[in-house]
Scaffold this motif. Structure first.
Motif, PDB file in Angstrom:
ATOM      1  N   VAL A 193       0.707  -1.277   0.157  1.00 45.05           N
ATOM      2  CA  VAL A 193      -0.153  -0.030   0.013  1.00 45.05           C
ATOM      3  C   VAL A 193       0.754   1.241   0.012  1.00 45.05           C
ATOM      4  N   LEU A 194       1.953   1.064   0.862  1.00 46.11           N
ATOM      5  CA  LEU A 194       2.892   2.434   0.825  1.00 46.11           C
ATOM      6  C   LEU A 194       3.326   2.645  -0.605  1.00 46.11           C
ATOM      7  N   LEU A 195       4.050   1.635  -1.125  1.00 49.90           N
ATOM      8  CA  LEU A 195       4.489   1.807  -2.487  1.00 49.90           C
ATOM      9  C   LEU A 195       3.261   2.316  -3.368  1.00 49.90           C
ATOM     10  N   SER A 196       2.236   1.807  -3.313  1.00 57.71           N
ATOM     11  CA  SER A 196       0.976   2.257  -4.299  1.00 57.71           C
ATOM     12  C   SER A 196       1.096   3.665  -4.014  1.00 57.71           C
ATOM     13  N   VAL A 197       0.897   3.891  -2.834  1.00 63.82           N
ATOM     14  CA  VAL A 197       0.704   5.653  -2.559  1.00 63.82           C
ATOM     15  C   VAL A 197       1.844   6.328  -3.091  1.00 63.82           C
ATOM     16  N   PHE A 198       3.274   5.952  -2.843  1.00 61.72           N
ATOM     17  CA  PHE A 198       4.330   6.574  -3.483  1.00 61.72           C
ATOM     18  C   PHE A 198       4.217   6.653  -4.821  1.00 61.72           C
ATOM     19  N   ALA A 199       4.029   5.698  -5.722  1.00 66.37           N
ATOM     20  CA  ALA A 199       3.869   5.599  -7.102  1.00 66.37           C
ATOM     21  C   ALA A 199       2.879   6.346  -7.557  1.00 66.37           C
ATOM     22  N   VAL A 200       1.607   6.807  -7.047  1.00 72.53           N
ATOM     23  CA  VAL A 200       0.987   7.923  -7.481  1.00 72.53           C
ATOM     24  C   VAL A 200       1.366   9.224  -7.435  1.00 72.53           C
ATOM     25  N   ALA A 201       1.949   9.421  -6.058  1.00 67.52           N
ATOM     26  CA  ALA A 201       2.541  10.785  -5.943  1.00 67.52           C
ATOM     27  C   ALA A 201       3.675  11.124  -6.819  1.00 67.52           C
ATOM     28  N   ASP A 202       4.579   9.992  -6.821  1.00 71.61           N
ATOM     29  CA  ASP A 202       5.799  10.269  -7.724  1.00 71.61           C
ATOM     30  C   ASP A 202       5.416  10.683  -9.329  1.00 71.61           C
ATOM     31  N   THR A 203       4.276   9.648  -9.732  1.00 73.82           N
ATOM     32  CA  THR A 203       3.846   9.900 -11.012  1.00 73.82           C
ATOM     33  C   THR A 203       3.282  11.448 -11.055  1.00 73.82           C
ATOM     34  N   ARG A 204       2.612  11.890 -10.070  1.00 74.85           N
ATOM     35  CA  ARG A 204       1.790  13.148 -10.145  1.00 74.85           C
ATOM     36  C   ARG A 204       2.943  14.098 -10.179  1.00 74.85           C
ATOM     37  N   ARG A 205       4.056  14.067  -9.332  1.00 73.20           N
ATOM     38  CA  ARG A 205       5.153  14.951  -9.294  1.00 73.20           C
ATOM     39  C   ARG A 205       5.958  15.151 -10.634  1.00 73.20           C
ATOM     40  N   ARG A 206       6.120  13.961 -11.104  1.00 68.92           N
ATOM     41  CA  ARG A 206       6.922  13.970 -12.615  1.00 68.92           C
ATOM     42  C   ARG A 206       5.899  14.692 -13.581  1.00 68.92           C
ATOM     43  N   GLU A 207       4.849  14.452 -13.647  1.00 73.04           N
ATOM     44  CA  GLU A 207       3.907  15.136 -14.498  1.00 73.04           C
ATOM     45  C   GLU A 207       3.462  16.694 -14.481  1.00 73.04           C
ATOM     46  N   THR A 208       3.993  16.825 -13.191  1.00 69.98           N
ATOM     47  CA  THR A 208       3.622  18.424 -13.028  1.00 69.98           C
ATOM     48  C   THR A 208       5.181  19.219 -12.696  1.00 69.98           C
ATOM     49  N   TYR A 209       5.408  19.227 -11.452  1.00 77.11           N
ATOM     50  CA  TYR A 209       6.568  19.913 -11.317  1.00 77.11           C
ATOM     51  C   TYR A 209       7.854  19.547 -12.017  1.00 77.11           C
ATOM     52  N   CYS A 210       8.246  18.160 -12.256  1.00 74.41           N
ATOM     53  CA  CYS A 210       9.226  18.039 -12.850  1.00 74.41           C
ATOM     54  C   CYS A 210       9.294  17.504 -14.493  1.00 74.41           C
ATOM     55  N   LYS A 211       8.076  17.891 -14.990  1.00 76.39           N
ATOM     56  CA  LYS A 211       7.798  17.878 -16.508  1.00 76.39           C
ATOM     57  C   LYS A 211       9.080  18.729 -17.176  1.00 76.39           C
ATOM     58  N   GLY A 212       9.590  17.794 -18.111  1.00 79.94           N
ATOM     59  CA  GLY A 212      10.636  18.687 -19.109  1.00 79.94           C
ATOM     60  C   GLY A 212      11.916  18.754 -18.518  1.00 79.94           C
ATOM     61  N   ALA A 213      12.263  19.356 -17.420  1.00 77.72           N
ATOM     62  CA  ALA A 213      13.662  19.498 -16.946  1.00 77.72           C
ATOM     63  C   ALA A 213      13.818  18.996 -15.688  1.00 77.72           C
ATOM     64  N   CYS A 214      13.776  17.884 -15.330  1.00 80.50           N
ATOM     65  CA  CYS A 214      13.925  17.294 -13.974  1.00 80.50           C
ATOM     66  C   CYS A 214      15.369  16.704 -13.548  1.00 80.50           C
ATOM     67  N   GLY A 215      15.829  17.600 -12.399  1.00 77.06           N
ATOM     68  CA  GLY A 215      17.207  17.358 -11.983  1.00 77.06           C
ATOM     69  C   GLY A 215      17.301  16.341 -10.675  1.00 77.06           C
ATOM     70  N   HIS A 216      15.903  15.803 -10.246  1.00 81.17           N
ATOM     71  CA  HIS A 216      16.083  14.996  -9.130  1.00 81.17           C
ATOM     72  C   HIS A 216      16.761  13.578  -9.531  1.00 81.17           C
ATOM     73  N   ALA A 217      17.821  13.300  -8.712  1.00 83.11           N
ATOM     74  CA  ALA A 217      18.490  12.125  -9.028  1.00 83.11           C
ATOM     75  C   ALA A 217      17.469  10.880  -9.025  1.00 83.11           C
ATOM     76  N   TRP A 218      16.565  10.795  -8.147  1.00 85.38           N
ATOM     77  CA  TRP A 218      15.573   9.684  -8.088  1.00 85.38           C
ATOM     78  C   TRP A 218      14.723   9.569  -9.152  1.00 85.38           C
ATOM     79  N   HIS A 219      14.479  10.730  -9.930  1.00 84.73           N
ATOM     80  CA  HIS A 219      13.818  10.664 -11.139  1.00 84.73           C
ATOM     81  C   HIS A 219      14.579  10.205 -12.429  1.00 84.73           C
ATOM     82  N   ASN A 220      15.950  10.035 -12.227  1.00 83.51           N
ATOM     83  CA  ASN A 220      16.817   9.645 -13.282  1.00 83.51           C
ATOM     84  C   ASN A 220      17.731   8.409 -13.026  1.00 83.51           C
ATOM     85  N   LEU A 221      17.117   7.579 -12.483  1.00 83.14           N
ATOM     86  CA  LEU A 221      17.739   6.160 -11.955  1.00 83.14           C
ATOM     87  C   LEU A 221      18.261   5.311 -13.276  1.00 83.14           C
ATOM     88  N   PRO A 222      19.142   4.814 -13.175  1.00 86.85           N
ATOM     89  CA  PRO A 222      19.275   3.918 -14.362  1.00 86.85           C
ATOM     90  C   PRO A 222      18.550   2.584 -14.195  1.00 86.85           C
TER      91      PRO A 222
END
Length: 86
Positions: free
Chosen positions: A51-80
């Motif tokens: 459940v914790l991972l599911s909530v995190f996945a929704v929040a992370d996806t939302r952040r990627r689509e809003t705040y981080c769209k296009g030019a994300c410098g967060h290391a955790w959004h650019n993992l290999p």
């Protein structure tokens, strides 16, 4: 704590989701959430973690689509990509 005796686990999943959301919305302290999680029977830890991972996945996806769209410098959004066998 409620939801342990329903047999199918649906009550516990609802309870887990509610507690996670209360912590995320700062309606419950992180310490209270951790204490609730610690009080779960050991066989329920994996379900609560999912459940914790599911909530995190929704929040992370939302952040990627809003705040981080296009030019994300967060290391955790650019993992290999995950390596084989992990």
């Amino acid at each position: 704590m409620t939801g342990f005796g329903d047999g199918g686990g649906a009550g516990l999943r609802r309870e887990t989701g509610r507690v996670v959301n209360e912590v995320a919305q700062e309606l419950r302290t992180l310490d209270d959430g951790a204490a609730w999680f610690s009080g779960l029977p050991a066989d329920e830890h994996v379900k609560a973690f999912r459940v914790l991972l599911s909530v995190f996945a929704v929040a992370d996806t939302r952040r990627r689509e809003t705040y981080c769209k296009g030019a994300c410098g967060h290391a955790w959004h650019n993992l290999p990509a995950a390596a084989e066998g992990l």
